[in-house]
Design a protein around this motif. Structure first.
Motif, PDB file in Angstrom:
ATOM      1  N   ASP B 120      99.182 100.188  65.030  1.00  0.00           N
ATOM      2  CA  ASP B 120      99.987  99.049  65.627  1.00  0.00           C
ATOM      3  C   ASP B 120     101.326  98.889  65.020  1.00  0.00           C
ATOM      4  OD1 ASP B 120      97.774  98.258  67.011  1.00  0.00           O
ATOM      5  OD2 ASP B 120      97.238  96.436  65.946  1.00  0.00           O
ATOM      6  N   LEU B 121     101.552  98.868  63.925  1.00  0.00           N
ATOM      7  CA  LEU B 121     102.755  99.058  63.115  1.00  0.00           C
ATOM      8  C   LEU B 121     103.756  99.931  63.521  1.00  0.00           C
ATOM      9  CD1 LEU B 121     101.832  97.839  59.434  1.00  0.00           C
ATOM     10  CD2 LEU B 121     102.880  96.472  61.053  1.00  0.00           C
ATOM     11  N   SER B 128     108.705 102.329  60.209  1.00  0.00           N
ATOM     12  CA  SER B 128     108.495 103.923  59.760  1.00  0.00           C
ATOM     13  C   SER B 128     107.289 103.953  59.027  1.00  0.00           C
ATOM     14  CB  SER B 128     109.887 104.191  58.769  1.00  0.00           C
ATOM     15  OG  SER B 128     109.943 103.657  57.647  1.00  0.00           O
ATOM     16  N   LEU B 129     106.832 105.370  58.734  1.00  0.00           N
ATOM     17  CA  LEU B 129     105.635 105.372  57.958  1.00  0.00           C
ATOM     18  C   LEU B 129     105.945 104.646  56.521  1.00  0.00           C
ATOM     19  CD1 LEU B 129     104.372 108.759  59.250  1.00  0.00           C
ATOM     20  CD2 LEU B 129     103.679 106.696  59.850  1.00  0.00           C
ATOM     21  N   ILE B 132     105.428 101.102  56.585  1.00  0.00           N
ATOM     22  CA  ILE B 132     104.123 100.954  56.766  1.00  0.00           C
ATOM     23  C   ILE B 132     103.197 101.001  55.283  1.00  0.00           C
ATOM     24  CG2 ILE B 132     101.888 101.589  57.634  1.00  0.00           C
ATOM     25  CD1 ILE B 132     103.674 102.584  60.424  1.00  0.00           C
ATOM     26  N   GLY B 133     103.639 102.039  54.701  1.00  0.00           N
ATOM     27  CA  GLY B 133     102.949 102.173  53.507  1.00  0.00           C
ATOM     28  C   GLY B 133     103.177 101.124  52.473  1.00  0.00           C
ATOM     29  N   HIS B 134     104.647 100.740  52.447  1.00  0.00           N
ATOM     30  CA  HIS B 134     104.825  99.623  51.569  1.00  0.00           C
ATOM     31  C   HIS B 134     104.346  98.495  52.018  1.00  0.00           C
ATOM     32  CE1 HIS B 134     107.375  97.527  48.838  1.00  0.00           C
ATOM     33  NE2 HIS B 134     107.807  96.790  49.923  1.00  0.00           N
ATOM     34  N   VAL B 147      99.310 107.231  53.726  1.00  0.00           N
ATOM     35  CA  VAL B 147      99.682 106.744  55.359  1.00  0.00           C
ATOM     36  C   VAL B 147      99.871 107.837  56.094  1.00  0.00           C
ATOM     37  CG1 VAL B 147     102.339 106.357  54.999  1.00  0.00           C
ATOM     38  CG2 VAL B 147     101.025 105.021  56.634  1.00  0.00           C
ATOM     39  N   ASN B 148     100.236 108.932  55.399  1.00  0.00           N
ATOM     40  CA  ASN B 148     100.723 110.092  56.349  1.00  0.00           C
ATOM     41  C   ASN B 148      99.304 111.044  56.695  1.00  0.00           C
ATOM     42  OD1 ASN B 148     103.425 110.506  56.549  1.00  0.00           O
ATOM     43  ND2 ASN B 148     103.334 110.682  54.203  1.00  0.00           N
TER      44      ASN B 148
END
Lengths: 214, 257
Positions: B120-121, B128-129, B132-134, B147-148
Protein backbone atom coordinates in the motif's frame (compact mmCIF):
# COMPACT_ATOMS: atom_id res chain seq x y z
CA UNK A 1 -22.99 -6.38 -23.56
CA UNK A 2 -21.98 -8.87 -20.87
CA UNK A 3 -20.68 -12.35 -21.70
CA UNK A 4 -23.24 -15.14 -21.56
CA UNK A 5 -22.76 -18.12 -19.25
CA UNK A 6 -22.07 -20.24 -22.34
CA UNK A 7 -19.36 -17.78 -23.50
CA UNK A 8 -17.66 -18.10 -20.13
CA UNK A 9 -17.73 -21.89 -20.20
CA UNK A 10 -16.42 -21.95 -23.77
CA UNK A 11 -13.71 -19.42 -23.00
CA UNK A 12 -12.48 -21.50 -20.07
CA UNK A 13 -12.19 -24.65 -22.12
CA UNK A 14 -10.76 -22.90 -25.18
CA UNK A 15 -13.85 -23.47 -27.29
CA UNK A 16 -14.52 -19.91 -28.48
CA UNK A 17 -13.82 -19.04 -32.11
CA UNK A 18 -11.00 -16.55 -32.78
CA UNK A 19 -13.25 -13.56 -33.32
CA UNK A 20 -15.45 -14.26 -30.29
CA UNK A 21 -12.38 -15.00 -28.19
CA UNK A 22 -10.86 -11.62 -29.03
CA UNK A 23 -14.07 -9.70 -28.37
CA UNK A 24 -14.58 -11.60 -25.08
CA UNK A 25 -11.04 -10.65 -24.01
CA UNK A 26 -11.66 -7.00 -24.85
CA UNK A 27 -14.88 -7.03 -22.87
CA UNK A 28 -13.31 -8.75 -19.86
CA UNK A 29 -10.49 -6.20 -19.73
CA UNK A 30 -13.03 -3.57 -18.66
CA UNK A 31 -15.77 -5.60 -16.99
CA UNK A 32 -15.21 -6.45 -13.36
CA UNK A 33 -18.46 -8.39 -13.18
CA UNK A 34 -17.70 -10.75 -16.06
CA UNK A 35 -14.11 -11.32 -14.89
CA UNK A 36 -15.52 -12.24 -11.50
CA UNK A 37 -18.01 -14.65 -13.11
CA UNK A 38 -15.22 -16.20 -15.18
CA UNK A 39 -13.00 -16.70 -12.13
CA UNK A 40 -15.92 -18.17 -10.21
CA UNK A 41 -16.72 -20.83 -12.82
CA UNK A 42 -13.00 -21.60 -13.06
CA UNK A 43 -13.17 -22.67 -9.42
CA UNK A 44 -15.44 -25.65 -10.17
CA UNK A 45 -12.69 -28.20 -9.32
CA UNK A 46 -12.19 -26.44 -5.95
CA UNK A 47 -15.92 -26.62 -5.27
CA UNK A 48 -15.94 -30.32 -5.99
CA UNK A 49 -13.03 -30.85 -3.60
CA UNK A 50 -14.17 -28.65 -0.73
CA UNK A 51 -16.18 -30.02 2.17
CA UNK A 52 -19.32 -28.20 3.24
CA UNK A 53 -21.83 -28.88 6.00
CA UNK A 54 -24.36 -31.40 4.71
CA UNK A 55 -27.81 -30.47 3.53
CA UNK A 56 -30.65 -30.96 6.00
CA UNK A 57 -32.71 -33.91 4.79
CA UNK A 58 -35.93 -31.97 5.33
CA UNK A 59 -34.69 -29.36 2.87
CA UNK A 60 -33.79 -31.97 0.30
CA UNK A 61 -37.34 -33.27 0.59
CA UNK A 62 -38.70 -29.74 0.30
CA UNK A 63 -36.68 -29.18 -2.88
CA UNK A 64 -37.69 -32.59 -4.18
CA UNK A 65 -41.35 -31.78 -3.60
CA UNK A 66 -41.06 -28.79 -5.94
CA UNK A 67 -41.53 -31.20 -8.82
CA UNK A 68 -44.41 -33.59 -8.49
CA UNK A 69 -45.96 -35.85 -11.13
CA UNK A 70 -48.43 -33.85 -13.20
CA UNK A 71 -52.14 -34.44 -12.73
CA UNK A 72 -54.68 -34.47 -15.55
CA UNK A 73 -55.75 -31.07 -16.82
CA UNK A 74 -59.38 -32.00 -17.45
CA UNK A 75 -62.44 -29.83 -16.87
CA UNK A 76 -63.88 -29.20 -13.42
CA UNK A 77 -66.59 -31.77 -14.15
CA UNK A 78 -64.13 -34.49 -15.05
CA UNK A 79 -62.03 -33.53 -12.02
CA UNK A 80 -65.04 -34.03 -9.78
CA UNK A 81 -65.81 -37.34 -11.46
CA UNK A 82 -62.21 -38.46 -11.09
CA UNK A 83 -62.14 -37.37 -7.46
CA UNK A 84 -65.47 -39.11 -6.87
CA UNK A 85 -64.10 -42.31 -8.33
CA UNK A 86 -61.00 -42.04 -6.16
CA UNK A 87 -63.17 -41.64 -3.05
CA UNK A 88 -65.31 -44.67 -3.96
CA UNK A 89 -62.23 -46.75 -4.76
CA UNK A 90 -60.64 -45.69 -1.48
CA UNK A 91 -63.71 -46.69 0.53
CA UNK A 92 -63.86 -50.05 -1.25
CA UNK A 93 -60.19 -50.65 -0.51
CA UNK A 94 -60.73 -49.88 3.18
CA UNK A 95 -63.64 -52.36 3.33
CA UNK A 96 -61.54 -55.07 1.66
CA UNK A 97 -58.53 -54.48 3.92
CA UNK A 98 -60.64 -54.53 7.08
CA UNK A 99 -62.36 -57.73 5.90
CA UNK A 100 -59.03 -59.43 5.14
CA UNK A 101 -57.59 -58.38 8.50
CA UNK A 102 -60.61 -59.76 10.34
CA UNK A 103 -60.44 -63.04 8.46
CA UNK A 104 -56.67 -63.59 8.86
CA UNK A 105 -56.00 -62.25 12.32
CA UNK A 106 -53.65 -65.06 13.31
CA UNK A 107 -51.22 -64.37 10.44
CA UNK A 108 -50.01 -60.76 10.67
CA UNK A 109 -48.18 -59.59 7.59
CA UNK A 110 -46.31 -56.36 7.24
CA UNK A 111 -48.47 -53.42 6.22
CA UNK A 112 -45.71 -52.41 3.81
CA UNK A 113 -45.41 -55.66 1.89
CA UNK A 114 -47.67 -57.75 -0.28
CA UNK A 115 -48.40 -61.29 0.88
CA UNK A 116 -46.27 -62.64 -1.93
CA UNK A 117 -43.15 -60.96 -0.62
CA UNK A 118 -41.31 -62.04 2.47
CA UNK A 119 -37.84 -61.68 3.87
CA UNK A 120 -35.44 -64.55 3.44
CA UNK A 121 -32.01 -65.04 4.89
CA UNK A 122 -29.78 -65.18 1.84
CA UNK A 123 -26.02 -65.23 2.01
CA UNK A 124 -24.79 -62.30 -0.09
CA UNK A 125 -21.32 -61.30 -1.30
CA UNK A 126 -20.15 -58.53 -0.98
CA UNK A 127 -21.25 -58.53 2.64
CA UNK A 128 -22.96 -55.65 4.38
CA UNK A 129 -20.48 -52.81 4.98
CA UNK A 130 -17.89 -54.29 2.59
CA UNK A 131 -15.45 -52.12 0.65
CA UNK A 132 -15.43 -53.16 -2.96
CA UNK A 133 -12.19 -52.38 -4.75
CA UNK A 134 -12.99 -53.56 -8.21
CA UNK A 135 -16.08 -54.27 -10.23
CA UNK A 136 -16.14 -57.75 -8.73
CA UNK A 137 -19.09 -60.04 -9.25
CA UNK A 138 -22.02 -60.28 -6.88
CA UNK A 139 -22.88 -63.70 -5.39
CA UNK A 140 -25.74 -65.09 -3.32
CA UNK A 141 -26.88 -68.43 -1.98
CA UNK A 142 -29.58 -70.29 -3.87
CA UNK A 143 -33.16 -70.66 -2.69
CA UNK A 144 -34.81 -74.05 -3.16
CA UNK A 145 -37.33 -74.05 -6.04
CA UNK A 146 -36.62 -70.45 -7.06
CA UNK A 147 -36.86 -70.22 -10.83
CA UNK A 148 -35.02 -66.86 -11.11
CA UNK A 149 -33.40 -64.10 -9.12
CA UNK A 150 -33.83 -60.37 -9.47
CA UNK A 151 -30.77 -58.35 -8.46
CA UNK A 152 -31.06 -54.65 -7.82
CA UNK A 153 -28.43 -52.03 -6.95
CA UNK A 154 -29.39 -48.66 -5.48
CA UNK A 155 -27.66 -45.40 -4.76
CA UNK A 156 -27.19 -44.84 -1.00
CA UNK A 157 -30.27 -42.63 -0.94
CA UNK A 158 -32.45 -45.34 -2.44
CA UNK A 159 -32.63 -44.38 -6.11
CA UNK A 160 -32.39 -47.46 -8.31
CA UNK A 161 -29.12 -47.65 -10.22
CA UNK A 162 -29.42 -50.99 -12.04
CA UNK A 163 -31.35 -54.25 -11.96
CA UNK A 164 -31.49 -57.52 -13.80
CA UNK A 165 -33.28 -60.86 -13.61
CA UNK A 166 -31.34 -64.11 -14.13
CA UNK A 167 -31.28 -67.78 -13.19
CA UNK A 168 -27.66 -67.90 -11.94
CA UNK A 169 -26.57 -67.11 -8.41
CA UNK A 170 -23.95 -64.60 -9.44
CA UNK A 171 -23.74 -61.64 -11.74
CA UNK A 172 -21.04 -59.39 -13.18
CA UNK A 173 -22.03 -55.80 -13.73
CA UNK A 174 -22.15 -54.45 -17.26
CA UNK A 175 -19.81 -51.60 -18.18
CA UNK A 176 -22.74 -49.18 -18.22
CA UNK A 177 -22.96 -49.32 -14.42
CA UNK A 178 -20.45 -46.80 -13.12
CA UNK A 179 -19.64 -46.46 -9.43
CA UNK A 180 -18.30 -43.25 -7.95
CA UNK A 181 -15.15 -43.92 -5.89
CA UNK A 182 -15.87 -43.37 -2.20
CA UNK A 183 -19.65 -43.63 -2.64
CA UNK A 184 -21.84 -46.16 -0.93
CA UNK A 185 -24.42 -48.32 -2.63
CA UNK A 186 -27.11 -50.76 -1.55
CA UNK A 187 -28.03 -54.05 -3.12
CA UNK A 188 -30.42 -56.92 -2.63
CA UNK A 189 -31.62 -60.10 -4.30
CA UNK A 190 -35.18 -61.33 -4.76
CA UNK A 191 -35.87 -65.00 -5.31
CA UNK A 192 -38.84 -65.49 -7.66
CA UNK A 193 -40.88 -68.58 -6.80
CA UNK A 194 -43.10 -70.59 -9.17
CA UNK A 195 -46.19 -69.85 -7.05
CA UNK A 196 -45.62 -66.08 -7.60
CA UNK A 197 -44.21 -65.56 -4.14
CA UNK A 198 -41.10 -63.41 -3.91
CA UNK A 199 -38.45 -63.84 -1.23
CA UNK A 200 -36.36 -60.76 -0.57
CA UNK A 201 -32.91 -60.70 0.95
CA UNK A 202 -31.95 -58.01 3.43
CA UNK A 203 -30.47 -54.90 1.89
CA UNK A 204 -26.67 -54.85 2.02
CA UNK A 205 -24.50 -51.78 1.83
CA UNK A 206 -21.08 -51.59 0.16
CA UNK A 207 -18.66 -48.80 -0.58
CA UNK A 208 -16.81 -48.58 -3.83
CA UNK A 209 -13.16 -47.64 -3.39
CA UNK A 210 -10.81 -46.99 -6.23
CA UNK A 211 -7.95 -49.39 -6.54
CA UNK A 212 -8.98 -51.94 -9.05
CA UNK A 213 -10.26 -51.77 -12.60
CA UNK A 214 -13.55 -49.96 -12.95
CA UNK B 1 -26.95 -41.10 -15.82
CA UNK B 2 -25.45 -38.64 -18.30
CA UNK B 3 -26.48 -35.01 -17.90
CA UNK B 4 -28.13 -34.81 -21.33
CA UNK B 5 -30.19 -37.88 -20.56
CA UNK B 6 -31.07 -36.48 -17.17
CA UNK B 7 -32.22 -33.20 -18.71
CA UNK B 8 -34.26 -34.99 -21.37
CA UNK B 9 -36.09 -36.90 -18.66
CA UNK B 10 -36.49 -33.76 -16.63
CA UNK B 11 -38.20 -32.00 -19.52
CA UNK B 12 -40.36 -34.97 -20.46
CA UNK B 13 -43.00 -34.23 -17.81
CA UNK B 14 -44.99 -36.57 -15.58
CA UNK B 15 -43.48 -39.22 -13.33
CA UNK B 16 -40.23 -39.41 -15.28
CA UNK B 17 -39.71 -35.71 -14.68
CA UNK B 18 -40.24 -36.06 -10.95
CA UNK B 19 -37.75 -38.92 -10.64
CA UNK B 20 -35.24 -37.10 -12.86
CA UNK B 21 -35.56 -34.04 -10.61
CA UNK B 22 -34.76 -36.20 -7.61
CA UNK B 23 -31.71 -37.63 -9.39
CA UNK B 24 -30.68 -34.11 -10.42
CA UNK B 25 -30.87 -32.90 -6.84
CA UNK B 26 -28.93 -35.89 -5.59
CA UNK B 27 -26.22 -35.19 -8.11
CA UNK B 28 -25.93 -31.42 -7.74
CA UNK B 29 -27.23 -30.39 -4.31
CA UNK B 30 -23.74 -30.39 -2.79
CA UNK B 31 -22.43 -28.21 -5.59
CA UNK B 32 -25.29 -25.75 -5.04
CA UNK B 33 -24.47 -25.59 -1.35
CA UNK B 34 -20.80 -24.89 -2.04
CA UNK B 35 -21.71 -22.07 -4.38
CA UNK B 36 -24.22 -20.53 -1.97
CA UNK B 37 -21.62 -20.71 0.83
CA UNK B 38 -19.50 -18.30 -1.21
CA UNK B 39 -22.13 -15.62 -0.66
CA UNK B 40 -23.65 -16.45 2.70
CA UNK B 41 -21.98 -16.95 6.05
CA UNK B 42 -24.88 -18.30 8.07
CA UNK B 43 -25.89 -21.96 7.77
CA UNK B 44 -29.63 -21.31 8.05
CA UNK B 45 -29.33 -18.63 5.40
CA UNK B 46 -27.51 -21.11 3.12
CA UNK B 47 -30.18 -23.75 3.61
CA UNK B 48 -32.93 -21.25 2.88
CA UNK B 49 -31.16 -20.06 -0.26
CA UNK B 50 -30.73 -23.66 -1.39
CA UNK B 51 -34.49 -24.10 -1.67
CA UNK B 52 -34.76 -20.74 -3.46
CA UNK B 53 -32.09 -21.77 -5.97
CA UNK B 54 -33.94 -25.06 -6.62
CA UNK B 55 -37.22 -23.15 -7.08
CA UNK B 56 -35.62 -20.86 -9.64
CA UNK B 57 -34.15 -23.81 -11.55
CA UNK B 58 -37.44 -25.68 -11.80
CA UNK B 59 -39.68 -22.61 -12.14
CA UNK B 60 -41.71 -22.04 -15.29
CA UNK B 61 -41.27 -25.66 -16.36
CA UNK B 62 -37.46 -25.64 -15.99
CA UNK B 63 -37.12 -22.54 -18.17
CA UNK B 64 -33.59 -21.86 -16.87
CA UNK B 65 -32.32 -25.40 -17.41
CA UNK B 66 -33.98 -25.63 -20.80
CA UNK B 67 -31.54 -23.00 -22.05
CA UNK B 68 -28.61 -25.42 -21.82
CA UNK B 69 -29.42 -27.61 -24.84
CA UNK B 70 -29.96 -24.47 -26.92
CA UNK B 71 -26.53 -22.99 -26.15
CA UNK B 72 -24.42 -23.30 -29.29
CA UNK B 73 -21.05 -24.95 -28.94
CA UNK B 74 -21.63 -26.42 -25.48
CA UNK B 75 -21.12 -30.13 -24.91
CA UNK B 76 -22.81 -32.35 -22.37
CA UNK B 77 -19.57 -32.33 -20.36
CA UNK B 78 -19.88 -28.53 -20.06
CA UNK B 79 -23.08 -28.84 -18.05
CA UNK B 80 -21.49 -28.70 -14.56
CA UNK B 81 -19.50 -25.55 -15.44
CA UNK B 82 -22.55 -23.96 -17.02
CA UNK B 83 -24.61 -24.88 -13.98
CA UNK B 84 -22.01 -23.22 -11.73
CA UNK B 85 -22.38 -20.01 -13.74
CA UNK B 86 -26.18 -20.18 -13.58
CA UNK B 87 -26.38 -20.98 -9.86
CA UNK B 88 -23.84 -18.26 -9.11
CA UNK B 89 -26.02 -15.74 -10.95
CA UNK B 90 -29.06 -16.83 -8.95
CA UNK B 91 -27.10 -16.72 -5.68
CA UNK B 92 -25.82 -13.22 -6.42
CA UNK B 93 -29.33 -12.17 -7.28
CA UNK B 94 -30.59 -13.58 -3.98
CA UNK B 95 -27.77 -11.82 -2.17
CA UNK B 96 -28.30 -8.44 -3.77
CA UNK B 97 -26.46 -6.35 -1.29
CA UNK B 98 -23.14 -7.87 -2.34
CA UNK B 99 -23.47 -6.24 -5.72
CA UNK B 100 -22.16 -2.87 -6.70
CA UNK B 101 -19.46 -3.00 -4.06
CA UNK B 102 -15.92 -2.04 -5.03
CA UNK B 103 -13.80 -5.03 -4.11
CA UNK B 104 -10.28 -4.93 -2.81
CA UNK B 105 -7.98 -7.15 -4.93
CA UNK B 106 -8.22 -10.70 -3.57
CA UNK B 107 -4.56 -11.42 -4.24
CA UNK B 108 -3.55 -8.51 -2.01
CA UNK B 109 -5.85 -9.71 0.76
CA UNK B 110 -3.81 -12.89 0.87
CA UNK B 111 -0.59 -11.05 1.64
CA UNK B 112 0.41 -10.99 5.27
CA UNK B 113 -0.35 -7.69 7.05
CA UNK B 114 3.16 -6.21 6.83
CA UNK B 115 3.57 -7.08 3.17
CA UNK B 116 0.16 -5.59 2.42
CA UNK B 117 1.11 -2.43 4.26
CA UNK B 118 4.36 -2.20 2.33
CA UNK B 119 2.49 -2.72 -0.92
CA UNK B 120 0.00 0.00 0.00
CA UNK B 121 2.70 2.48 0.98
CA UNK B 122 4.82 1.82 -2.08
CA UNK B 123 2.17 1.55 -4.80
CA UNK B 124 -0.77 3.55 -3.50
CA UNK B 125 1.01 6.26 -1.56
CA UNK B 126 4.29 6.56 -3.44
CA UNK B 127 6.73 6.11 -0.54
CA UNK B 128 10.27 5.02 -1.29
CA UNK B 129 11.49 1.76 0.22
CA UNK B 130 13.75 3.69 2.63
CA UNK B 131 10.83 5.77 3.83
CA UNK B 132 8.70 2.65 4.27
CA UNK B 133 11.45 0.99 6.30
CA UNK B 134 11.65 4.05 8.47
CA UNK B 135 7.88 4.49 8.83
CA UNK B 136 7.26 0.89 9.76
CA UNK B 137 10.24 0.84 12.09
CA UNK B 138 11.68 -2.15 10.30
CA UNK B 139 15.26 -3.38 10.79
CA UNK B 140 15.13 -2.10 14.31
CA UNK B 141 18.42 -2.89 16.05
CA UNK B 142 19.61 -4.53 12.88
CA UNK B 143 16.92 -7.22 13.17
CA UNK B 144 13.40 -7.68 11.87
CA UNK B 145 12.00 -7.69 8.38
CA UNK B 146 14.15 -6.23 5.67
CA UNK B 147 11.90 -4.03 3.56
CA UNK B 148 13.81 -4.97 0.40
CA UNK B 149 13.36 -8.64 1.14
CA UNK B 150 9.73 -8.08 1.90
CA UNK B 151 9.27 -6.14 -1.31
CA UNK B 152 10.97 -8.84 -3.38
CA UNK B 153 8.72 -11.42 -1.73
CA UNK B 154 5.60 -9.40 -2.59
CA UNK B 155 6.60 -9.12 -6.21
CA UNK B 156 7.46 -12.79 -6.41
CA UNK B 157 4.17 -13.77 -4.88
CA UNK B 158 1.99 -11.47 -6.88
CA UNK B 159 3.55 -12.13 -10.21
CA UNK B 160 4.76 -15.70 -10.12
CA UNK B 161 3.17 -18.00 -7.61
CA UNK B 162 -0.36 -19.04 -6.77
CA UNK B 163 -0.66 -17.52 -3.28
CA UNK B 164 -3.53 -19.81 -2.29
CA UNK B 165 -0.98 -22.38 -1.23
CA UNK B 166 0.82 -19.92 1.02
CA UNK B 167 -0.29 -19.31 4.56
CA UNK B 168 -0.01 -15.76 5.84
CA UNK B 169 2.42 -15.41 8.72
CA UNK B 170 3.12 -12.47 10.94
CA UNK B 171 6.86 -11.96 11.49
CA UNK B 172 7.50 -12.48 15.17
CA UNK B 173 10.54 -10.22 15.37
CA UNK B 174 8.61 -7.07 14.48
CA UNK B 175 7.11 -5.19 17.42
CA UNK B 176 3.40 -4.45 17.20
CA UNK B 177 2.67 -1.13 15.58
CA UNK B 178 -0.90 -0.05 15.00
CA UNK B 179 0.08 1.64 11.74
CA UNK B 180 0.80 -1.81 10.35
CA UNK B 181 -2.28 -3.44 11.64
CA UNK B 182 -4.93 -4.28 9.07
CA UNK B 183 -7.92 -5.89 10.74
CA UNK B 184 -8.98 -9.13 9.08
CA UNK B 185 -12.69 -8.55 9.46
CA UNK B 186 -12.75 -5.23 7.72
CA UNK B 187 -11.79 -4.99 4.07
CA UNK B 188 -9.08 -2.42 3.42
CA UNK B 189 -10.23 0.60 1.50
CA UNK B 190 -9.10 1.02 -2.03
CA UNK B 191 -8.24 4.25 -3.78
CA UNK B 192 -10.83 3.92 -6.54
CA UNK B 193 -9.64 6.87 -8.64
CA UNK B 194 -6.05 5.69 -8.51
CA UNK B 195 -6.97 2.13 -9.50
CA UNK B 196 -9.10 3.33 -12.39
CA UNK B 197 -6.45 5.68 -13.71
CA UNK B 198 -3.80 3.00 -13.44
CA UNK B 199 -5.91 0.48 -15.32
CA UNK B 200 -6.94 2.99 -17.98
CA UNK B 201 -3.30 3.52 -18.81
CA UNK B 202 -2.68 -0.17 -19.50
CA UNK B 203 -3.29 -2.00 -22.81
CA UNK B 204 -6.46 -4.15 -22.84
CA UNK B 205 -4.64 -7.47 -22.47
CA UNK B 206 -2.58 -6.15 -19.54
CA UNK B 207 -5.73 -4.84 -17.85
CA UNK B 208 -7.31 -8.26 -18.13
CA UNK B 209 -4.23 -10.04 -16.78
CA UNK B 210 -4.10 -7.58 -13.85
CA UNK B 211 -7.79 -8.13 -13.10
CA UNK B 212 -7.50 -11.90 -13.24
CA UNK B 213 -4.32 -12.03 -11.15
CA UNK B 214 -4.90 -9.30 -8.57
CA UNK B 215 -8.66 -9.08 -8.29
CA UNK B 216 -9.60 -12.69 -8.88
CA UNK B 217 -6.43 -14.28 -7.50
CA UNK B 218 -6.07 -16.64 -10.44
CA UNK B 219 -2.64 -18.18 -10.89
CA UNK B 220 -0.37 -16.93 -13.67
CA UNK B 221 -0.31 -20.43 -15.16
CA UNK B 222 -4.10 -20.53 -15.35
CA UNK B 223 -4.27 -17.04 -16.83
CA UNK B 224 -1.78 -17.98 -19.54
CA UNK B 225 -3.79 -21.06 -20.41
CA UNK B 226 -7.18 -19.33 -20.55
CA UNK B 227 -5.95 -16.28 -22.47
CA UNK B 228 -3.65 -18.40 -24.65
CA UNK B 229 -0.63 -16.31 -23.72
CA UNK B 230 2.50 -17.96 -25.06
CA UNK B 231 5.11 -18.30 -23.69
CA UNK B 232 3.65 -18.53 -20.23
CA UNK B 233 6.24 -16.26 -18.61
CA UNK B 234 4.85 -13.36 -20.64
CA UNK B 235 2.17 -13.18 -17.93
CA UNK B 236 4.88 -12.51 -15.31
CA UNK B 237 6.38 -9.81 -17.51
CA UNK B 238 2.96 -8.19 -17.97
CA UNK B 239 2.33 -8.19 -14.23
CA UNK B 240 5.71 -6.70 -13.39
CA UNK B 241 5.42 -4.07 -16.09
CA UNK B 242 1.93 -3.17 -14.87
CA UNK B 243 3.13 -2.74 -11.29
CA UNK B 244 5.99 -0.54 -12.50
CA UNK B 245 3.47 1.61 -14.33
CA UNK B 246 1.39 1.90 -11.18
CA UNK B 247 4.45 3.12 -9.29
CA UNK B 248 5.32 5.63 -12.00
CA UNK B 249 1.74 6.80 -12.02
CA UNK B 250 1.76 7.37 -8.26
CA UNK B 251 5.10 9.22 -8.44
CA UNK B 252 3.79 11.52 -11.16
CA UNK B 253 0.64 12.08 -9.18
CA UNK B 254 2.67 13.07 -6.15
CA UNK B 255 4.91 15.38 -8.15
CA UNK B 256 1.91 17.20 -9.66
CA UNK B 257 0.38 17.64 -6.20
Amino acid sequence: MHLTDADIVLLLRGGLGRKRFQSAKNHLADCTECTERLAFVDRLPDFLREETPPLKSSLFEKAEDLVRPKRSNGSWLSNILVRGRVVVAGLAAVVVVVGVLLLTQEERTSRFRADTESQVSLMLMPLDGARVESRSSFYWSSVADAYAYRVEIFHAKGLSLWNTTLTDTSVSLPATVVFEPGSSYLWRVEALMPDTRIYRSEIQKFTYVQGGPR
Amino acid sequence: MEDRELLDQLFSGGDASASAWRAFLQKYSNLFLKIIWQFEKDRDEVMEKYVSVCSRLMGNDFAVLRKFPKELGLKSSDFPSWLVAVVRNISVDLHRHSQGRRRYPKALLRLDPIDRKIFDLYYWQGYSLEEIGHQLDLRKNGKGTDVNESFARILRMLTRYAPRERKATFPTSVPFNENMFVPDEEEPRVDVALFDKWLEGLPAEHRLVVRMRFWEDMSAVRIARILKIVPQHRVYAILQKSLQKLRTHVERNMASN
